[in-house]
Design a protein around this motif. Structure first.
Motif, mmCIF file in Angstrom:
data_model
loop_
_atom_site.group_PDB
_atom_site.id
_atom_site.type_symbol
_atom_site.label_atom_id
_atom_site.label_comp_id
_atom_site.label_asym_id
_atom_site.label_seq_id
_atom_site.Cartn_x
_atom_site.Cartn_y
_atom_site.Cartn_z
ATOM 1 N N LEU A 119 34.781 33.517 43.137
ATOM 2 C CA LEU A 119 35.814 34.350 42.515
ATOM 3 C C LEU A 119 36.355 33.676 41.249
ATOM 4 O O LEU A 119 36.479 34.310 40.196
ATOM 5 N N SER A 120 36.684 32.400 41.358
ATOM 6 C CA SER A 120 37.201 31.673 40.199
ATOM 7 C C SER A 120 36.182 31.650 39.064
ATOM 8 O O SER A 120 36.525 31.848 37.892
ATOM 9 N N LEU A 121 34.921 31.434 39.423
ATOM 10 C CA LEU A 121 33.854 31.417 38.421
ATOM 11 C C LEU A 121 33.712 32.783 37.760
ATOM 12 O O LEU A 121 33.577 32.886 36.525
ATOM 13 N N ALA A 122 33.748 33.851 38.558
ATOM 14 C CA ALA A 122 33.608 35.206 38.017
ATOM 15 C C ALA A 122 34.752 35.551 37.076
ATOM 16 O O ALA A 122 34.539 36.126 35.999
ATOM 17 N N GLN A 123 35.965 35.179 37.446
ATOM 18 C CA GLN A 123 37.104 35.477 36.583
ATOM 19 C C GLN A 123 37.006 34.722 35.261
ATOM 20 O O GLN A 123 37.341 35.264 34.197
ATOM 21 N N ALA A 124 36.535 33.492 35.318
ATOM 22 C CA ALA A 124 36.377 32.723 34.079
ATOM 23 C C ALA A 124 35.287 33.315 33.194
ATOM 24 O O ALA A 124 35.443 33.391 31.968
ATOM 25 N N ARG A 125 34.180 33.748 33.779
ATOM 26 C CA ARG A 125 33.060 34.261 32.996
ATOM 27 C C ARG A 125 33.294 35.690 32.503
ATOM 28 O O ARG A 125 32.788 36.079 31.459
ATOM 29 N N MET A 126 34.074 36.491 33.244
ATOM 30 C CA MET A 126 34.242 37.908 32.889
ATOM 31 C C MET A 126 35.510 38.179 32.081
ATOM 32 O O MET A 126 35.768 39.316 31.702
ATOM 33 N N ALA A 127 36.330 37.158 31.849
ATOM 34 C CA ALA A 127 37.512 37.278 30.977
ATOM 35 C C ALA A 127 38.380 38.479 31.336
ATOM 36 O O ALA A 127 38.705 39.316 30.498
ATOM 37 N N GLY A 128 38.772 38.544 32.600
ATOM 38 C CA GLY A 128 39.640 39.635 33.032
ATOM 39 C C GLY A 128 38.920 40.900 33.430
ATOM 40 O O GLY A 128 39.564 41.904 33.748
ATOM 41 N N GLY A 129 37.603 40.873 33.435
ATOM 42 C CA GLY A 129 36.844 42.087 33.725
ATOM 43 C C GLY A 129 36.526 42.313 35.186
ATOM 44 O O GLY A 129 35.895 43.324 35.530
ATOM 45 N N VAL A 130 36.933 41.410 36.087
ATOM 46 C CA VAL A 130 36.654 41.611 37.512
ATOM 47 C C VAL A 130 37.625 42.654 38.061
ATOM 48 O O VAL A 130 38.834 42.453 38.078
ATOM 49 N N THR A 131 37.080 43.773 38.503
ATOM 50 C CA THR A 131 37.896 44.875 39.016
ATOM 51 C C THR A 131 38.142 44.737 40.508
ATOM 52 O O THR A 131 39.247 45.002 40.990
ATOM 53 N N ALA A 132 37.128 44.344 41.254
ATOM 54 C CA ALA A 132 37.251 44.217 42.710
ATOM 55 C C ALA A 132 36.406 43.046 43.175
ATOM 56 O O ALA A 132 35.345 42.761 42.611
ATOM 57 N N PHE A 133 36.894 42.384 44.233
ATOM 58 C CA PHE A 133 36.170 41.252 44.818
ATOM 59 C C PHE A 133 36.476 41.274 46.305
ATOM 60 O O PHE A 133 37.534 40.838 46.750
ATOM 61 N N GLU A 134 35.530 41.819 47.084
ATOM 62 C CA GLU A 134 35.739 42.089 48.502
ATOM 63 C C GLU A 134 34.937 41.134 49.369
ATOM 64 O O GLU A 134 33.753 40.879 49.103
ATOM 65 N N LEU A 135 35.583 40.615 50.411
ATOM 66 C CA LEU A 135 34.917 39.749 51.378
ATOM 67 C C LEU A 135 34.486 40.582 52.584
ATOM 68 O O LEU A 135 35.264 41.390 53.102
ATOM 69 N N ILE A 136 33.257 40.382 53.035
ATOM 70 C CA ILE A 136 32.709 41.111 54.176
ATOM 71 C C ILE A 136 32.082 40.095 55.130
ATOM 72 O O ILE A 136 31.320 39.219 54.693
ATOM 73 N N SER A 137 32.393 40.217 56.409
ATOM 74 C CA SER A 137 31.832 39.281 57.385
ATOM 75 C C SER A 137 30.600 39.869 58.063
ATOM 76 O O SER A 137 30.416 41.092 58.124
#
Length: 473
Positions: free
Chosen positions: A236-254
């Protein structure tokens, strides 16, 4: 309509055609934990009729239970005990009053469904980004009154963040005209923010000015296999850094959720032949020229090199994206099919989530034989931590320990700086938890506000502040 004398006196105060008998559907809630009571339903056609209903109830000392689409999960829309209330439904107030695409604002009445508002936004090339599985039924008044969350909170915030102004009827029948379309308005106490999330205990929202957002030109969806919740948080942290605010959803599934889907919906396509222990579903929305698929491929490659992910699927079409989202959105239906012992809507600081999942699972294993389906909105710290019987046992076998299990979960959440009510509200279900674990000064301020705005205690008594069900009316 056959009315008892008390109902006849109330009906005499109201406009013709507002009252109807309470059909069984009005007295139900989705999880079947409560059965409501009500002799009549008031369904006003406009704000003035809604105000007339509240004034009449205030004068007669009749409790008012507001009901939106009935999708709430904490019992706020039904009153099972106490004096028989009047149900107030805004189902006839469904108008889209105005759309201002150049301002990024839509004005909707409280009975409009979330889907209706989203479609009106799409018709002018904008989006109302609040997204819930129940959007075809959930009404804007209920969405705001519970400060609903959903899958896009990470980028756009809860319902409160998407509301600029409200029109509302206060507990003595006054109409508050505050449908402002302003981003800046520092003119004293924000009564709008008091009403949002108050679950109908401080007044009735009748209309709202809502924020519209641009539709991202580039949207991408991926489902990635992660090694652990810790790896998911790092991703998640990596995605937020690479997408510059473009992450809309980040869902965890077991993996447990995936296996429940196998049982309840065997025809639902899943992208991985084995059932991994942990997945994340990520959606990004990027400006034109920044290709979402390429961005997700780059994220996957970097995360794989760092040992965070070991497999993944990136949607190549809108249909494939919808199929990936269907996996996440069908999990609650699969849960209902299996039958939970206890469900928990919790939030935690992100740095506490992985340890909580590990420690809570170990603690519960020492209390009972369980299956745990942990899933949810990892990006904003909101987990649904739900407990199920092991195969061969029914929910009834856990009756003696159900409360102890939930209490243990909530105690661990509170001890780690989290909340036992992340996005569903308090309602009646969690009012005792709030009384026990809420900050005393905050609870005192809440009671003072309730006393000031609703001195007769007629507005949804027993919701949030449960002592009002016993001391009023």
């Amino acid at each position: 309509m056959g009315l008892n004398p008390a109902d006849e006196r109330l009906a005499a105060r109201l406009p013709q055609g507002v009252l109807r008998e309470a059909a069984p559907a009005y007295l139900e809630e989705p999880r079947g934990r409560y059965r409501g009571q009500a002799g009549l339903v008031a369904a006003p056609r406009d704000t003035e009729e809604a105000a007339a209903v509240i004034r009449a109830c205030a004068e007669a000392g009749v409790a008012v239970v507001p009901r939106g689409g009935g999708t709430g999960l904490v019992g706020g829309q039904v009153m099972p005990e106490g004096p028989v209330p009047l149900l107030l439904s805004l189902e006839r107030m469904r108008a889209i009053r105005a759309v201002h695409p150049e301002e990024g604002v839509i004005v909707a009445e409280a009975g409009a469904t979330l889907q209706q508002v989203r479609e009106a936004a799409a018709a002018v090339g904008r989006q109302f980004p609040l997204a819930l599985a129940s959007q075809g039924t959930a009404q804007i008044g209920g969405v705001l009154s519970t400060n609903a969350g959903g899958v896009n909170v990470l980028r756009y915030g809860n319902a409160r963040a998407m509301c600029l102004g409200v029109e509302a009827v206060l507990p003595q029948g006054q109409v508050m005209h505050d449908l402002k379309r302003l981003r800046k308005d520092n003119t004293g106490y924000d009564i709008r923010d008091l009403l949002i999330g108050a679950e109908g205990t401080l007044g009735i929202i009748t209309a709202a000015s809502l924020v519209l957002a641009p539709v991202p030109p580039e949207v991408g969806v991926a489902m990635l296999v992660v090694e652990s919740p810790e790896a998911a948080l790092t991703l998640l942290s990596l995605a937020q850094a690479r997408m510059a605010g473009g992450v809309t959803a980040f869902e965890l599934i077991s993996g447990q959720g995936l296996r429940f889907l196998d049982v309840a919906f065997p025809a639902l396509r899943q992208p991985f032949a084995d059932r991994p222990d942990w997945l994340v579903l990520i959606e990004v929305g990027l400006p034109a020229g920044l290709f979402a698929d390429a961005a997700l491929e780059g994220l996957f490659s970097e995360a794989a090199e760092e040992g965070l992910v070991r497999d993944g699927v990136i949607a190549q079409s809108g249909q494939q994206a919808a199929e990936l989202w269907a996996i996440r959105e069908t999990i609650p239906d699969a849960n209902r099919h299996i039958g939970a012992i206890a469900s928990h809507d919790i939030s935690l600081p992100l740095s506490e989530i992985a340890r909580f999942i590990r420690d809570a699972s170990a603690m519960l294993a020492g209390m009972a034989d369980l299956r745990i389906n942990c899933f949810g909105h990892l990006g904003d710290g909101n987990l649904h931590f739900n407990l199920f019987p092991v195969e061969g046992k029914t929910r009834d076998a856990y009756d003696r320990v159900r409360r102890d299990l939930s209490r243990a979960v909530h105690e661990m959440v509170v001890a780690r700086g989290g909340s036992f009510s992340a996005e569903h509200g308090v309602g009646r279900l969690k009012a005792a938890d709030l009384a026990e674990w809420g900050d005393p000064a905050r609870l005192g301020a809440m009671r003072a506000i309730k006393d000031a705005l609703d001195p007769a205690g007629i507005m949804n008594p027993g919701v949030i502040l449960n002592d009002y069900a016993k001391t009023t009316l």
